[in-house]
Design a protein around this motif. Structure first.
Motif, PDB file in Angstrom:
ATOM      1  N   ASN A  58     -33.378  37.060  10.468  1.00  0.00           N
ATOM      2  CA  ASN A  58     -33.992  36.209   9.454  1.00  0.00           C
ATOM      3  C   ASN A  58     -34.604  35.008  10.155  1.00  0.00           C
ATOM      4  O   ASN A  58     -34.058  34.534  11.167  1.00  0.00           O
ATOM      5  N   TYR A  59     -35.727  34.544   9.612  1.00  0.00           N
ATOM      6  CA  TYR A  59     -36.435  33.425  10.221  1.00  0.00           C
ATOM      7  C   TYR A  59     -36.772  32.362   9.185  1.00  0.00           C
ATOM      8  O   TYR A  59     -37.023  32.670   8.023  1.00  0.00           O
ATOM      9  N   ASP A  61     -39.350  29.948   7.460  1.00  0.00           N
ATOM     10  CA  ASP A  61     -40.768  30.187   7.184  1.00  0.00           C
ATOM     11  C   ASP A  61     -41.667  29.521   8.230  1.00  0.00           C
ATOM     12  O   ASP A  61     -42.727  30.047   8.572  1.00  0.00           O
ATOM     13  N   SER A  62     -41.233  28.388   8.727  1.00  0.00           N
ATOM     14  CA  SER A  62     -42.064  27.616   9.658  1.00  0.00           C
ATOM     15  C   SER A  62     -42.256  28.296  11.014  1.00  0.00           C
ATOM     16  O   SER A  62     -43.158  27.933  11.772  1.00  0.00           O
ATOM     17  N   LYS A  64     -41.929  31.957  11.351  1.00  0.00           N
ATOM     18  CA  LYS A  64     -42.233  33.385  11.188  1.00  0.00           C
ATOM     19  C   LYS A  64     -43.555  33.728  11.853  1.00  0.00           C
ATOM     20  O   LYS A  64     -44.551  33.017  11.695  1.00  0.00           O
TER      21      LYS A  64
END
Length: 120
Positions: A58-59, A61-62, A64
């Motif tokens: 999982n990442y 959003d900033s 990705k």
């Protein structure tokens, strides 16, 4: 005793790349979730990326599409490949691991942090 040791931080120009590593050592029975977090000056620590023992990721959003977290279970090590770095990525990056030991059961451990500075 469990230790997390990070390496790979440094100074890079915007658009450049860095690769962070975090090695876990000690009386380890099993390592479950691991992850990278960062804390910029004056800001709270935030999650960057996480990876389960099975490899699910999982990442934030900033990051990705720019950062990739990976894991080598045989070496008890995780990595963070950071590409297309931006000045706003400047922070101290911390490694985190949920480690199960025979003595203490499951505990979350933190590394000492490694500085990443991105110049514009």
């Amino acid at each position: 005793q469990v230790r997390l040791v990070e390496s790979g931080g440094g100074l890079v120009q915007a658009g450049g790349s860095l690769r962070l590593s975090c090695a876990v050592s000690g009386s380890i029975f099993k390592i479950k979730d691991m992850g990278w977090y960062r804390q910029a000056p004056g800001k709270q620590r935030e999650v960057v990326a996480t990876i389960t023992s099975g490899g699910s990721t999982n990442y934030a959003d900033s990051v990705k599409g720019r950062f990739t977290i990976s894991r080598d279970n045989a070496k008890n090590t995780i990595y963070l490949q950071m590409n297309s770095l931006k000045p706003e990525d400047t922070a101290v990056y911390f490694c985190n691991a949920f480690v199960i030991t025979i003595q203490t059961g499951g505990t979350a451990y933190w590394g000492q942090g490694t500085q990443v500075t991105v110049s514009s």
